[in-house]
Motif scaffolding. Structure first.
Motif, PDB file in Angstrom:
ATOM      1  N   ARG A 139       0.827  -1.207   0.000  1.00 44.33           N
ATOM      2  CA  ARG A 139       0.000   0.000   0.000  1.00 44.33           C
ATOM      3  C   ARG A 139       0.860   1.256   0.000  1.00 44.33           C
ATOM      4  O   ARG A 139       1.989   1.250   0.502  1.00 44.33           O
ATOM      5  CB  ARG A 139      -0.916   0.029   1.234  1.00 44.33           C
ATOM      6  N   PRO A 140       0.322   2.365  -0.538  1.00 44.85           N
ATOM      7  CA  PRO A 140       1.047   3.636  -0.501  1.00 44.85           C
ATOM      8  C   PRO A 140       1.323   4.071   0.930  1.00 44.85           C
ATOM      9  O   PRO A 140       0.481   3.916   1.817  1.00 44.85           O
ATOM     10  CB  PRO A 140       0.090   4.611  -1.195  1.00 44.85           C
ATOM     11  N   GLU A 141       2.513   4.625   1.139  1.00 48.94           N
ATOM     12  CA  GLU A 141       2.861   5.175   2.445  1.00 48.94           C
ATOM     13  C   GLU A 141       4.018   6.145   2.276  1.00 48.94           C
ATOM     14  O   GLU A 141       5.031   5.792   1.670  1.00 48.94           O
ATOM     15  CB  GLU A 141       3.220   4.063   3.436  1.00 48.94           C
ATOM     16  N   GLY A 142       3.868   7.342   2.816  1.00 48.36           N
ATOM     17  CA  GLY A 142       4.910   8.346   2.686  1.00 48.36           C
ATOM     18  C   GLY A 142       5.150   8.692   1.232  1.00 48.36           C
ATOM     19  O   GLY A 142       4.218   8.956   0.476  1.00 48.36           O
ATOM     20  N   ASN A 143       6.420   8.652   0.830  1.00 41.29           N
ATOM     21  CA  ASN A 143       6.770   8.892  -0.570  1.00 41.29           C
ATOM     22  C   ASN A 143       6.990   7.598  -1.335  1.00 41.29           C
ATOM     23  O   ASN A 143       7.562   7.598  -2.422  1.00 41.29           O
ATOM     24  CB  ASN A 143       8.034   9.755  -0.656  1.00 41.29           C
ATOM     25  N   GLY A 144       6.553   6.475  -0.759  1.00 43.54           N
ATOM     26  CA  GLY A 144       6.745   5.191  -1.420  1.00 43.54           C
ATOM     27  C   GLY A 144       5.609   4.236  -1.094  1.00 43.54           C
ATOM     28  O   GLY A 144       4.448   4.637  -0.980  1.00 43.54           O
ATOM     29  N   HIS A 162     -13.891   1.378  -3.968  1.00 40.11           N
ATOM     30  CA  HIS A 162     -12.701   0.691  -4.485  1.00 40.11           C
ATOM     31  C   HIS A 162     -12.038   1.521  -5.589  1.00 40.11           C
ATOM     32  O   HIS A 162     -10.811   1.534  -5.720  1.00 40.11           O
ATOM     33  CB  HIS A 162     -13.067  -0.689  -5.025  1.00 40.11           C
ATOM     34  N   ALA A 163     -12.862   2.200  -6.396  1.00 45.91           N
ATOM     35  CA  ALA A 163     -12.305   3.057  -7.449  1.00 45.91           C
ATOM     36  C   ALA A 163     -11.551   4.228  -6.837  1.00 45.91           C
ATOM     37  O   ALA A 163     -10.512   4.654  -7.356  1.00 45.91           O
ATOM     38  CB  ALA A 163     -13.412   3.548  -8.368  1.00 45.91           C
ATOM     39  N   ARG A 164     -12.070   4.764  -5.745  1.00 51.15           N
ATOM     40  CA  ARG A 164     -11.370   5.869  -5.077  1.00 51.15           C
ATOM     41  C   ARG A 164     -10.012   5.417  -4.548  1.00 51.15           C
ATOM     42  O   ARG A 164      -9.022   6.159  -4.641  1.00 51.15           O
ATOM     43  CB  ARG A 164     -12.234   6.428  -3.933  1.00 51.15           C
ATOM     44  N   ILE A 165      -9.976   4.204  -4.006  1.00 55.84           N
ATOM     45  CA  ILE A 165      -8.695   3.661  -3.516  1.00 55.84           C
ATOM     46  C   ILE A 165      -7.716   3.504  -4.678  1.00 55.84           C
ATOM     47  O   ILE A 165      -6.543   3.882  -4.590  1.00 55.84           O
ATOM     48  CB  ILE A 165      -8.903   2.309  -2.817  1.00 55.84           C
ATOM     49  N   ALA A 166      -8.183   2.946  -5.799  1.00 57.76           N
ATOM     50  CA  ALA A 166      -7.315   2.755  -6.967  1.00 57.76           C
ATOM     51  C   ALA A 166      -6.822   4.093  -7.501  1.00 57.76           C
ATOM     52  O   ALA A 166      -5.653   4.239  -7.877  1.00 57.76           O
ATOM     53  CB  ALA A 166      -8.062   1.983  -8.055  1.00 57.76           C
ATOM     54  N   ALA A 167      -7.700   5.085  -7.540  1.00 61.03           N
ATOM     55  CA  ALA A 167      -7.305   6.406  -8.023  1.00 61.03           C
ATOM     56  C   ALA A 167      -6.299   7.052  -7.080  1.00 61.03           C
ATOM     57  O   ALA A 167      -5.360   7.726  -7.524  1.00 61.03           O
ATOM     58  CB  ALA A 167      -8.541   7.290  -8.173  1.00 61.03           C
ATOM     59  N   THR A 168      -6.494   6.847  -5.785  1.00 62.11           N
ATOM     60  CA  THR A 168      -5.542   7.399  -4.811  1.00 62.11           C
ATOM     61  C   THR A 168      -4.157   6.798  -5.008  1.00 62.11           C
ATOM     62  O   THR A 168      -3.142   7.490  -4.883  1.00 62.11           O
ATOM     63  CB  THR A 168      -6.041   7.132  -3.380  1.00 62.11           C
ATOM     64  N   THR A 169      -4.095   5.504  -5.343  1.00 61.72           N
ATOM     65  CA  THR A 169      -2.798   4.867  -5.604  1.00 61.72           C
ATOM     66  C   THR A 169      -2.149   5.448  -6.851  1.00 61.72           C
ATOM     67  O   THR A 169      -0.937   5.705  -6.871  1.00 61.72           O
ATOM     68  CB  THR A 169      -2.979   3.345  -5.761  1.00 61.72           C
ATOM     69  N   ALA A 170      -2.946   5.676  -7.904  1.00 66.83           N
ATOM     70  CA  ALA A 170      -2.408   6.305  -9.119  1.00 66.83           C
ATOM     71  C   ALA A 170      -1.906   7.711  -8.807  1.00 66.83           C
ATOM     72  O   ALA A 170      -0.826   8.121  -9.267  1.00 66.83           O
ATOM     73  CB  ALA A 170      -3.476   6.348 -10.207  1.00 66.83           C
ATOM     74  N   GLN A 171      -2.677   8.439  -8.035  1.00 64.53           N
ATOM     75  CA  GLN A 171      -2.280   9.791  -7.644  1.00 64.53           C
ATOM     76  C   GLN A 171      -0.970   9.763  -6.857  1.00 64.53           C
ATOM     77  O   GLN A 171      -0.081  10.602  -7.062  1.00 64.53           O
ATOM     78  CB  GLN A 171      -3.393  10.409  -6.794  1.00 64.53           C
ATOM     79  N   HIS A 172      -0.850   8.782  -5.975  1.00 65.22           N
ATOM     80  CA  HIS A 172       0.368   8.651  -5.164  1.00 65.22           C
ATOM     81  C   HIS A 172       1.591   8.386  -6.042  1.00 65.22           C
ATOM     82  O   HIS A 172       2.655   8.983  -5.837  1.00 65.22           O
ATOM     83  CB  HIS A 172       0.173   7.517  -4.155  1.00 65.22           C
ATOM     84  N   LEU A 173       1.431   7.523  -7.030  1.00 62.88           N
ATOM     85  CA  LEU A 173       2.553   7.239  -7.935  1.00 62.88           C
ATOM     86  C   LEU A 173       2.940   8.476  -8.733  1.00 62.88           C
ATOM     87  O   LEU A 173       4.123   8.803  -8.871  1.00 62.88           O
ATOM     88  CB  LEU A 173       2.179   6.101  -8.888  1.00 62.88           C
ATOM     89  N   TRP A 174       1.947   9.173  -9.252  1.00 66.20           N
ATOM     90  CA  TRP A 174       2.225  10.339 -10.089  1.00 66.20           C
ATOM     91  C   TRP A 174       2.834  11.488  -9.305  1.00 66.20           C
ATOM     92  O   TRP A 174       3.818  12.100  -9.722  1.00 66.20           O
ATOM     93  CB  TRP A 174       0.928  10.818 -10.742  1.00 66.20           C
TER      94      TRP A 174
END
Length: 764
Positions: A357-362, A599-611
């Protein structure tokens, strides 16, 4: 820079011309000489850069087995064998260069050191409990030793009796034509001098679709192929120290393109090396690597990666960036993604399973379930229209000591927090385990499959085009790496099987056309309920031109309503296509961040975190070819009694302002120029203290109207702002600084940018 074959040819002409003082052409007449050089280099490379070096010189070289014989005693002698083999091949190189022929004769190579097997208790490290039996059963007989839940059946898809190439299968994949591929590793743990190197990627063809392989094709010889994945019309495969890209260009299922696309993979311990490659929905190629490794990767778009961590790594094959994704120790194997992009990993030695899962900058590994077994070789998320509905989305784990089979867990996904937790599932299974002395011991456990054959070593699991579950069997009496001499004669180099599990009361999954299909048809495949169909569709899309794919996706998404829960998954798939092609659609991201489907919000948050978190810290690199530096000075340019002149600009492809802090006097007149050299649109808002996030969330809520309004929402907290500026545009703000001292944030309110694209104007 990694030269391909043509690049090496051109460079050789430059070097040769400089040496001889006249033009030299690398023509086909020199092919025999080049082949001789490559043959010599192969022996020399395995000597100079010895694979499995920890057993040659390192901590495991001193491990002693029968009669006190060590790995070092055996393997360091092999280094002298390689020396002689290299010298013999050097003679042929010089002979061909002089226009003569010469046949290599290795009769003078020293004989290998004789090793006695410790299987069955021959030394303190051997254990009959963990070892298998020297009496091997056939592939068909192996089924008789298996137990599966009621209603399931297993058949033999392929084995060494019909396909001698199928030895020690370590990973499987299904290509866009629906064919099963396997990475086979007969030289495990490392190639032995004077013997043929037969490690390879092979294709197993089921021509009549009866669930049994009819023929095999060797796609390419690849030394130590611990992991592979399809991408861009070819295959990415590990062959430490290199990550290779292989491709068939003439349709004969044999690779005729072989390019190094990344270097620096360590191979100090071959079975801990980069393994189990998986193409994530976000476009990254993921693998894991274990202890004893020191990786050193360089790429053109950011700092090099020097890593000693046992961890998961993420490689972007479009940008050649490499990042340590999340720590996992000590010997991780197994990666999988589910329908919503939830990410899972397992550790081989420890047997632990994680959600990533996303955490901090990674990213960070979080416990997924209570450990029951070890060591784990791979994992998979169950997704098949052929399997019962109640099993969809469950988690499967392969285990190879103690419990020999496939464990089954039901996963509960908390859509509000994004956390996933697993509990044991499956049936109570019972087998009679056949011991080394021929006696049997009853055993039982819960799971999807269990075997009483102690040589059964399930190494990987994949769902085929037909929806059946295919599982490979390494099949070896020895499974331990450090419990036996590397050259123990009972390490098996002859056996390997692939089995197929079906649920006969339900129809097989209907084949879906993927290979060679037009983009419109491929995008419609992304609506398919099965993960593997959508995964293989993403692979097919990876080889198509980005501009054509993105243009088609822009039209495709128009049929979906971001405010409808039932349309959320298709829109997430569209967002992932943008990620795969390194195109940021922040408008679509903003829509999904407020989707009615959690679930879509979680997936979008992960994409946002990567970007916006991972890539902004350079952990994921930056988009190649678009990094430019501003040639103009920013900050406070002048400060007179009457006027403070300021310039703030964007940093291209970093989602940052180039000035993070400004200090101005209360009540002072300000002239501020905002410049946008970035390739994405940005604005500049100065807001009341503590209100940056509130304003940004109101901007996201504008939805499709946002572009009309420049993503400037109605808010009394916005003090001054520019328009939404495109690449190369500037705007001047003239205002009087607040009379009240404080920290006044400035922020870009384009959806998603506010997370890191901000600064502060300190009024004193």
């Amino acid at each position: 820079m990694h030269l391909n074959e043509e690049g090496n040819r051109l460079l050789s002409e430059v070097i040769a011309s400089a040496l001889f003082g006249k033009p030299v052409a690398a023509s086909s007449e020199l092919d025999a000489l080049r082949d001789a050089v490559i043959d010599k280099d192969y022996a020399w490379n395995n000597r100079y850069r010895a694979r499995d070096g920890n057993d040659v010189w390192g901590g495991r070289s001193t491990l002693a087995f029968v009669d006190g014989q060590t790995n070092a005693e055996v393997l360091q002698h092999e280094q002298t064998m390689f020396d002689v083999m290299t010298a013999n091949r050097d003679k042929r190189v010089w002979a061909l260069a002089q226009g003569r022929d010469f046949q290599v004769d290795d009769s003078d190579v020293p004989k290998p050191v004789v090793v006695k097997s410790n299987v069955g208790g021959g030394s303190k490290s051997s254990s009959a409990q963990k070892e298998g039996r020297l009496d091997y059963v056939t592939g068909e007989e192996g089924i008789k030793h298996m137990a599966v839940p009621k209603g399931f059946q297993v058949n033999l898809f392929a084995d060494e009796s019909r396909f001698p190439e199928l030895v020690n299968p370590v990973q499987m994949q299904v290509d866009t034509k629906g064919r099963i591929w396997a990475a086979v590793w007969p030289t495990y743990p490392k190639w032995e001098p004077l013997k043929e190197m037969k490690d390879a990627l092979v294709i197993l063809h089921d021509d009549d679709k009866d669930g049994r392989a009819d023929r095999v094709t060797e796609f390419a010889r690849v030394q130590n192929p611990l992991g592979f994945e399809f991408w861009n019309g070819g295959v990415i495969v590990t062959s430490a120290p290199d990550l290779l890209f292989l491709k068939d260009t003439d349709g004969d299922d044999v690779a005729d393109v072989r390019e190094v696309i990344l270097q620096g993979l360590d191979f100090a311990d071959t079975h801990h090396g980069a393994n189990n490659l998986i193409y994530g929905p976000d476009g990254g190629i993921y693998w894991q690597s274990g202890v004893f490794m020191v990786h050193n990767h360089e790429h053109p778009w950011g700092p090099s990666l020097q890593a000693e961590a046992s961890a998961m790594y993420r490689f972007d094959p479009r940008r050649f960036t490499i990042a340590m994704h999340a720590a996992n120790s000590p010997n991780p194997h197994g990666i999988s993604f589910d329908r919503w992009g939830y990410h899972y990993a397992t550790d081989g030695t420890g047997g632990r399973a994680y959600q990533v899962r996303p955490e901090g900058n990674g990213f960070k590994m979080h416990e997924l379930l209570k450990k029951e077994v070890r060591p784990v070789t791979s994992s998979e998320v169950l997704s098949s229209t052929h399997f019962p509905d109640e099993m969809q989305g469950d988690f499967l784990i392969c285990n190879v000591i103690g419990f020999l089979g496939i464990k089954h867990y039901h996963l509960d996904r908390n859509a509000e927090t994004g956390a996933v937790w697993g509990e044991p599932a499956g049936a109570e299974l019972s087998v009679n385990t056949v011991n080394a002395d021929g006696t049997t011991t009853p055993d039982s456990s819960r799971g999807l499959l269990m075997s009483g054959d102690k040589n059964f070593r399930p190494s990987d699991i994949v769902f085929g085009e037909d929806g059946a579950l295919y599982f490979s069997d390494w099949h070896n009496v020895i499974i331990g790496h450090m419990q036996h001499n590397v050259r123990d004669p009972n390490r098996d180099h002859l056996h390997g099987r692939i089995y197929r599990m079906i649920y006969p009361s339900r129809p097989l999954q209907k084949p879906v056309a993927i290979d060679g299909q037009p983009i419109a048809a491929l995008l419609d495949n992304l609506k398919h309920p099965t993960d593997s169909v959508r995964q293989r569709t993403r692979v097919e899309l990876s080889e198509l031109p980005t501009d054509e794919v993105i243009a088609a996706v822009k039209e495709w998404v128009k049929q979906f309503d971001p405010n409808k829960k039932e349309d959320a998954h298709a829109l997430i798939e569209a967002l992932w296509v943008y990620q795969q092609h390194n195109v940021r659609n922040v408008e679509l991201l903003g829509q999904l961040l407020k989707s009615p489907e959690p679930h879509a919000r979680i997936a979008a948050t992960t994409a946002q975190h990567l970007w916006f978190n991972v890539e902004s810290t350079m952990h994921g690199g930056v988009i190649g070819g678009e990094l430019t530096e501003s040639t103009e000075k920013s900050g406070i340019l002048s400060d007179t009694p009457d006027l403070t002149t300021i310039r703030v600009a964007t940093v291209p492809e970093r989602l940052m302002y180039d000035v993070k802090e400004l200090s101005v006097k209360a009540g002072k007149k300000i002239k501020l120029t905002f410049a946008n050299p970035d390739f994405m649109p940005h604005n500049f808002l100065i807001v009341n203290p503590g209100k940056a996030d509130d304003v940004a969330m109101k901007a996201i809520a504008l939805g499709a109207r946002g572009f009309e309004l420049g993503f400037i929402p109605e808010s009394p907290d916005i003090l001054w702002h520019t328009k939404l500026l495109d690449h190369g545009q500037e705007e001047v703000l003239e205002f009087t600084a607040p009379e009240k001292p404080g920290d006044y944030p400035y922020v870009c309110s384009f959806p998603g940018h506010h997370i890191i694209m901000r600064g502060v104007m300190k009024v004193k």
